[in-house]
Design an enzyme around this catalytic site. Structure first.
Site, mmCIF file in Angstrom:
data_model
loop_
_atom_site.group_PDB
_atom_site.id
_atom_site.type_symbol
_atom_site.label_atom_id
_atom_site.label_comp_id
_atom_site.label_asym_id
_atom_site.label_seq_id
_atom_site.Cartn_x
_atom_site.Cartn_y
_atom_site.Cartn_z
ATOM 1 N N GLY A 104 0.756 -1.242 0.000
ATOM 2 C CA GLY A 104 0.000 0.000 0.000
ATOM 3 C C GLY A 104 0.785 1.290 0.000
ATOM 4 C CD GLU A 131 0.271 -9.241 1.640
ATOM 5 O OE1 GLU A 131 -0.602 -8.466 1.190
ATOM 6 O OE2 GLU A 131 0.005 -10.296 2.216
ATOM 7 N N GLY A 168 3.730 -3.761 -3.744
ATOM 8 C CA GLY A 168 3.637 -3.971 -5.192
ATOM 9 C C GLY A 168 4.097 -2.712 -5.893
ATOM 10 N NE ARG A 169 0.072 2.219 -6.178
ATOM 11 C CZ ARG A 169 -1.019 2.207 -6.958
ATOM 12 N NH1 ARG A 169 -0.986 2.759 -8.157
ATOM 13 N NH2 ARG A 169 -2.130 1.661 -6.527
ATOM 14 C CE1 TYR A 220 -8.566 1.472 -9.972
ATOM 15 C CE2 TYR A 220 -6.655 1.567 -11.418
ATOM 16 C CZ TYR A 220 -7.565 0.843 -10.675
ATOM 17 O OH TYR A 220 -7.467 -0.522 -10.653
ATOM 18 C CB CYS A 234 -13.944 3.173 -30.712
ATOM 19 S SG CYS A 234 -13.052 3.120 -32.250
ATOM 20 C CD GLU A 235 -14.839 2.387 -24.046
ATOM 21 O OE1 GLU A 235 -15.072 3.091 -23.048
ATOM 22 O OE2 GLU A 235 -14.898 1.166 -24.060
HETATM 23 N N1 LLP Z 1 -1.613 -7.054 -0.706
HETATM 24 C C1 LLP Z 1 -2.925 -7.146 -1.024
HETATM 25 C C2 LLP Z 1 -3.760 -8.089 -0.283
HETATM 26 C C3 LLP Z 1 -3.453 -6.342 -2.046
HETATM 27 O O1 LLP Z 1 -4.746 -6.431 -2.348
HETATM 28 C C4 LLP Z 1 -2.611 -5.435 -2.745
HETATM 29 C C5 LLP Z 1 -3.129 -4.609 -3.819
HETATM 30 C C6 LLP Z 1 -1.255 -5.395 -2.382
HETATM 31 C C7 LLP Z 1 -0.792 -6.206 -1.349
HETATM 32 C C8 LLP Z 1 -0.262 -4.507 -3.068
HETATM 33 O O2 LLP Z 1 -0.553 -3.164 -2.863
HETATM 34 P P1 LLP Z 1 0.466 -2.031 -3.364
HETATM 35 O O3 LLP Z 1 1.714 -2.126 -2.543
HETATM 36 O O4 LLP Z 1 0.722 -2.265 -4.803
HETATM 37 O O5 LLP Z 1 -0.288 -0.769 -3.116
HETATM 38 N N2 LLP Z 1 -4.965 -1.544 -9.882
HETATM 39 C C9 LLP Z 1 -4.882 -0.517 -8.871
HETATM 40 C C10 LLP Z 1 -4.247 -1.029 -7.589
HETATM 41 C C11 LLP Z 1 -4.983 -2.201 -7.006
HETATM 42 C C12 LLP Z 1 -4.345 -2.715 -5.747
HETATM 43 C C13 LLP Z 1 -4.960 -3.987 -5.327
HETATM 44 N N3 LLP Z 1 -4.355 -4.616 -4.196
HETATM 45 C C14 LLP Z 1 -4.124 0.685 -9.425
HETATM 46 O O6 LLP Z 1 -3.713 0.640 -10.593
HETATM 47 O O7 LLP Z 1 -3.966 1.693 -8.753
#
Ligand code: LLP
Length: 420
Positions: free
Chosen positions: A242, A276, A278-279, A319, A345-346
């Site tokens: 997050g 965890e 990701g981003r 978003y 086409c949107e």
């Molecule tokens: N753990 C769980 C249980 C999650 O659901 C997520 C992301 C993460 C970890 C990783 O979160 P991060 O560190 O990436 O914030 N598609 C959306 C983001 C969806 C996130 C879903 N869950 C976007 O492009 O902003």
């Protein structure tokens, strides 16, 4: 890491490591994703260093970018994986992430998925509901195995982020409400094939402020103390992902500041910490490279029409996300104001409105920044457009790490019934 840290302009020409983006574009037709392996490694190391004083395991959230080359890069550095589906488990294992470093989140796990994860012997199931727990117990018992579990707790905290990526409020579908947690753990302790080992929380994505994390972790710490008093042997706290990134000018707390917060809120529990992210690992390690197809003079505005569309990068449409849009070759061009759009086409196929970009002509290369996370993974072949290939750069070398499919590849997946 800012959007341009690993994609700087030198003499008005955008580079990634030691390669000019335009040199890659000579060999790989646009649009394509381009990742810097150096950036991924640096970002992972920042997490490792920040958490070096804690017993912590980084489990990269595979949903953010599941390319094999990305996962293999992280695997080599020692990363684990946070997965949400059978497909992601398979991707993580194939890329060399060992099962004992895989945590399985996922909102509605199927019997088949649970079976597969149990046979591999993963580190932890993050359980989202009581019925899911019962299914895990049933499958584990039938296999004569024990599933190590944590409940994902919904702490009812506002993450102060976009509503579509907020997950920790009571109204969201995620997790077991904190008010019901003790009952859920009691039930888990009584079920065969289940070993209660942890507590899990994830309140949302792209958080730019640490206060919601502090609130959530404080509630989790209180819960762990209560659960221990109830007789549960809680040894793991999974703090989720997050942490946000800078897309424009957001000031994001450093990974060290975040690590210090985790220590302050949870350190006294002496639990193993699972992260965890990701981003925050991948977001600013990748860009989407596109070409200008046409410059169109509308009645009210000028449109920069790209060869990349919402099917390649859906975040602005989905978003209202802001991504910097930068001319790869700035040359001596001046800034001009454009609506930057794609070919789908949107009307929603718009990357930016009234955006200043260095004056561009058809054929010029444009980089859409901060596209390393939730870019390629969310792409589709809508409008029967080919999925953009992915390229990874290391120093002065680059490789195509996902090929562009052919039209035949796409069309042959459909089947015309014999009776038609
Ligand atoms: N753990 C769980 C249980 C999650 O659901 C997520 C992301 C993460 C970890 C990783 O979160 P991060 O560190 O990436 O914030 N598609 C959306 C983001 C969806 C996130 C879903 N869950 C976007 O492009 O902003």
């Amino acid at each position: 890491m800012t959007p341009v840290s690993y994609f700087p302009h030198k003499n008005n020409e955008m580079y990634v490591d030691d390669i000019a983006i335009s040199d890659i574009a000579k060999q790989v037709k646009t649009p394509f994703y381009c990742y810097s392996s150096t950036a991924i490694e640096a970002s992972y190391q920042e997490y490792k260093n920040a958490f070096s004083a804690q017993d912590a395991l980084v489990c990269f959230a595979v949903k953010a970018n599941s390319n094999q080359a990305v996962l293999a890069t992280l695997a080599k550095l020692g990363s684990g994986a946070d997965v949400v589906s059978m497909g992601e488990i398979r991707r993580a294992i194939t890329a060399g992430i060992p099962a004992n470093k895989i945590v399985y989140s996922g909102v509605a796990k199927s019997q088949e998925e649970i079976h597969y994860a149990l046979t591999l012997g993963i580190l932890q199931f993050n359980v989202e509901s009581e019925p899911e727990l019962e299914l895990i117990s049933k499958v584990a018992t039938s296999l004569n195995k024990t599933a190590a579990i944590a409940f994902r707790i919904n702490p009812d905290v506002c993450a102060q982020t976009h509503a579509k990526i907020s997950t920790g409020k009571a109204e969201n579908k995620f997790g077991v409400p904190i008010s019901k947690a003790r009952i859920a753990y009691k039930q888990a302790a009584a079920l065969p094939g289940i070993k209660v080992q942890g507590v899990d929380v994830h309140i949302g994505s792209q958080l730019t402020n640490l206060a919601p994390f502090a609130e959530a972790y404080q509630r989790i710490a209180e819960l762990v103390t209560e659960l221990r008093a109830d007789g549960h042997d809680i040894r793991v706290v999974d703090v989720g992902g997050g942490l946000g990134i800078t897309y424009l000018d957001e000031v994001i707390p450093s990974k060290q500041t975040y690590a210090d917060l985790v220590k302050t809120q949870l350190g006294h529990l002496n639990c193993k910490i699972i992260l965890e992210p990701g981003r925050s690992l991948l977001g600013n390690a990748g860009i989407l490279v596109s070409s200008v197809a046409f410059v169109k003079n509308g009645e009210e505005r000028q449109f920069l029409m790209l060869d990349a569309g919402m099917n390649d990068l859906i975040r602005p449409s989905m978003y209202d996300a802001y991504h910097q849009i930068i001319a790869v070759n700035k040359g001596t061009k001046v800034l001009k104001t454009y609506d930057v759009v794609g070919p789908v086409c949107e009307t929603g196929d718009t990357f930016a409105k009234a955006r200043q970009v260095h004056a561009s002509d058809a054929g010029d290369l444009i980089a859409i920044m901060s596209s390393g996370a939730y870019g390629a993974v969310m792409s589709s072949s809508y409008n029967t457009r080919l999925l953009a290939p992915e390229v990874m750069v290391k120093g002065s070398e680059f490789s195509i790490v996902r090929k562009r499919p052919s039209y035949e590849d796409i069309i042959k997946q459909d089947i015309i019934p014999s009776w038609l």
